[in-house]
Write a protein that holds these residues in place. Structure first.
Motif, PDB file in Angstrom:
ATOM      1  N   LEU A 101      -3.261   0.966   1.025  1.00 49.50           N
ATOM      2  CA  LEU A 101      -1.972   0.673   0.395  1.00 49.50           C
ATOM      3  C   LEU A 101      -0.823   1.374   1.128  1.00 49.50           C
ATOM      4  O   LEU A 101       0.256   0.809   1.299  1.00 49.50           O
ATOM      5  N   GLU A 102      -1.070   2.595   1.556  1.00 50.62           N
ATOM      6  CA  GLU A 102      -0.042   3.326   2.306  1.00 50.62           C
ATOM      7  C   GLU A 102       0.299   2.605   3.612  1.00 50.62           C
ATOM      8  O   GLU A 102       1.439   2.659   4.088  1.00 50.62           O
ATOM      9  N   TRP A 103      -0.679   1.921   4.192  1.00 50.19           N
ATOM     10  CA  TRP A 103      -0.446   1.147   5.409  1.00 50.19           C
ATOM     11  C   TRP A 103       0.150  -0.227   5.108  1.00 50.19           C
ATOM     12  O   TRP A 103       0.335  -1.036   6.011  1.00 50.19           O
ATOM     13  N   GLY A 104       0.422  -0.497   3.835  1.00 45.46           N
ATOM     14  CA  GLY A 104       1.077  -1.749   3.474  1.00 45.46           C
ATOM     15  C   GLY A 104       0.134  -2.932   3.374  1.00 45.46           C
ATOM     16  O   GLY A 104       0.564  -4.084   3.548  1.00 45.46           O
ATOM     17  N   LYS A 105      -1.133  -2.669   3.023  1.00 42.88           N
ATOM     18  CA  LYS A 105      -2.113  -3.740   2.974  1.00 42.88           C
ATOM     19  C   LYS A 105      -2.653  -3.916   1.549  1.00 42.88           C
ATOM     20  O   LYS A 105      -2.816  -2.945   0.811  1.00 42.88           O
ATOM     21  N   HIS A 106      -2.929  -5.160   1.165  1.00 38.87           N
ATOM     22  CA  HIS A 106      -3.651  -5.415  -0.067  1.00 38.87           C
ATOM     23  C   HIS A 106      -5.058  -4.836   0.076  1.00 38.87           C
ATOM     24  O   HIS A 106      -5.571  -4.696   1.195  1.00 38.87           O
ATOM     25  N   LEU A 126       0.275   3.317  -6.940  1.00 41.67           N
ATOM     26  CA  LEU A 126       0.698   3.075  -5.564  1.00 41.67           C
ATOM     27  C   LEU A 126       0.793   1.579  -5.284  1.00 41.67           C
ATOM     28  O   LEU A 126       1.726   1.125  -4.601  1.00 41.67           O
ATOM     29  N   ALA A 127      -0.162   0.798  -5.791  1.00 45.10           N
ATOM     30  CA  ALA A 127      -0.097  -0.653  -5.609  1.00 45.10           C
ATOM     31  C   ALA A 127       1.178  -1.211  -6.241  1.00 45.10           C
ATOM     32  O   ALA A 127       1.864  -2.056  -5.638  1.00 45.10           O
ATOM     33  N   ASP A 128       1.520  -0.736  -7.432  1.00 48.33           N
ATOM     34  CA  ASP A 128       2.754  -1.183  -8.085  1.00 48.33           C
ATOM     35  C   ASP A 128       3.981  -0.783  -7.267  1.00 48.33           C
ATOM     36  O   ASP A 128       4.903  -1.584  -7.068  1.00 48.33           O
ATOM     37  N   LYS A 129       3.981   0.462  -6.803  1.00 46.53           N
ATOM     38  CA  LYS A 129       5.116   0.963  -6.028  1.00 46.53           C
ATOM     39  C   LYS A 129       5.325   0.163  -4.750  1.00 46.53           C
ATOM     40  O   LYS A 129       6.459  -0.140  -4.360  1.00 46.53           O
ATOM     41  N   LYS A 130       4.221  -0.196  -4.092  1.00 44.42           N
ATOM     42  CA  LYS A 130       4.294  -0.903  -2.820  1.00 44.42           C
ATOM     43  C   LYS A 130       4.429  -2.416  -2.987  1.00 44.42           C
ATOM     44  O   LYS A 130       4.646  -3.129  -1.996  1.00 44.42           O
ATOM     45  N   LEU A 132       1.939  -4.398  -3.812  1.00 39.36           N
ATOM     46  CA  LEU A 132       0.725  -4.933  -3.190  1.00 39.36           C
ATOM     47  C   LEU A 132      -0.341  -5.182  -4.256  1.00 39.36           C
ATOM     48  O   LEU A 132      -0.268  -4.658  -5.368  1.00 39.36           O
TER      49      LEU A 132
END
Length: 385
Positions: A101-106, A126-130, A132
């Motif tokens: 998720l930090e790398w911007g991936k699902h 983190l998924a909500d924040k991003k 994703l």
């Protein structure tokens, strides 16, 4: 009809020409069926794999003609990869999810979502924040067994559901698994290993749970690896191997559940049953996607075999990934959702907490879809016409 996309789920917005590129992290025992099934997906293209043991990743790449073998860090850094399939051991699930998720991936993970609620909540937040998607196995509840039972309940065949049973009775995996130690470490045990299959089915059929009461213990503490190069190695058991309790659901149903690594021989108990005011449903092993669903109507001593609402294979792992990719295109919720997995994680952890503290544990989480997809059996019936 084989239960494999695109026959059974709509594929609006996603075509074979624009498959989502995925990387698989973790190339152990369970990975083979994911590689196999995703190779046939019209929605996902596995372009890379990684494992802490590079030779294991290379073996899978050679077996399934995967173009790239990377280290975990190299795979996460690849800009073309949009989706990470996380098949690591349970203790690593949350860390790998968070890194993806930090790398911007699902990300889609094997079960359980995490081994602590704190880790699981970090993944959700983190998924909500991003912005994703985070998905999590099991996706067996998308198979014909559970969906046929759901159609039966929704149509009123057993009246109002009032109770259920779920029994996973057997020995642990040390006799056949080459590296079974993690099954007996925190995050392992029969509840965390097999419980998600049963509880995902129950949440799908009965809705969210509200409280748990249970007893748990390490009933057979001395274990030994039974096969492979580590055969004969002793295993230190650090997590409960027999758990028994009840789960109260928000709809008023009460589930009685036992899950154990301590049972020699057959128990004779049903895998799962749902009891209603007008009848009973009997379901087969929820670790598989297909199996018989039998109905006993009020006033009858006979079991009636229900016709499946669709046909599917025994092991369709990866359906949840396909559904998640399609849900991204359709801007709807995906079914094998990390929020559902978090709710199931809290139920599982509450078994041990209830036993340790000697009380009912009232759950803090719940689970309901946001933007509802159509009922799965309705989609499948419509798309098979």
């Amino acid at each position: 009809m084989v239960l494999r996309l695109p026959e059974h789920i709509r594929t609006q917005g996603v075509t074979p020409m624009n498959k989502m590129k995925a990387g698989i992290i973790g190339c152990g025992n369970i990975s083979g069926i994911y590689f196999k099934n995703l190779k046939e997906s019209p929605l996902v293209e596995v372009v890379a794999c990684a494992d802490l043991v590079p030779e294991r990743a290379q073996e899978r790449a050679d077996e399934f003609n995967i173009a790239n073998v990377y280290s975990v860090e190299e795979l996460l850094a690849q800009p073309e990869i949009e989706l990470i399939v996380n098949l690591t051991i349970p203790a690593s699930h949350a860390n790998v999810d968070i890194a993806a998720l930090e790398w911007g991936k699902h990300v889609y993970s094997e079960k359980p979502l995490a081994i602590t609620l704190e880790e699981g909540l970090r993944v959700l937040n983190l998924a909500d924040k991003k912005g994703l998607r985070a998905g999590c196995a099991p996706d067996t509840f998308l198979g014909s067994t559970v969906q046929t039972a759901k159609a039966a309940i929704d149509s009123g065949l057993i009246g109002r559901p009032i109770a259920a049973t779920a029994f996973n009775m057997g020995l642990g995996p040390e006799a056949w698994h080459l590296n079974p130690e993690f099954f007996y470490a925190p995050g392992g045990g029969p509840m965390m290993d097999m419980g998600p299959y049963y509880l995902a089915a129950m949440v799908e059929l009965l809705g969210p749970a509200r409280r748990v009461s249970a007893s748990a213990g390490i009933q057979i503490p001395d274990r030994t690896v039974g096969s492979g190069p580590n055969s004969g190695k002793p295993i230190t058991v650090k997590t409960p191997t027999h758990l028994a309790g009840t789960v109260d659901f928000e709809n008023g149903s009460i589930l009685t559940m036992i899950t154990s690594f301590d049972i020699f021989g057959g128990s004779g108990l049903p895998w799962m049953e749902i009891y209603g005011t007008h009848g009973t449903l009997n379901l087969t092993d929820p670790n598989y996607f297909n199996g018989d669903v039998k109905l006993s109507r009020m006033g009858s001593e006979e079991w009636e075999l229900l016709k499946p609402v669709f046909e599917c294979g025994k092991n369709e792992r990866g359906l949840g990934i396909n559904d998640m990719v399609e849900a991204i295109a359709d801007n709807r919720d995906h079914r094998a959702n990390a929020r559902m997995a978090y709710h199931i994680l809290e139920i599982m952890q509450s078994f041990q907490q209830s036993s340790l503290e000697g009380r009912h544990v009232v759950l803090q989480s719940t689970y309901r879809f946001g933007k509802l997809p159509a009922p799965l059996q309705t989609e499948m019936i419509n798309n098979s016409i």
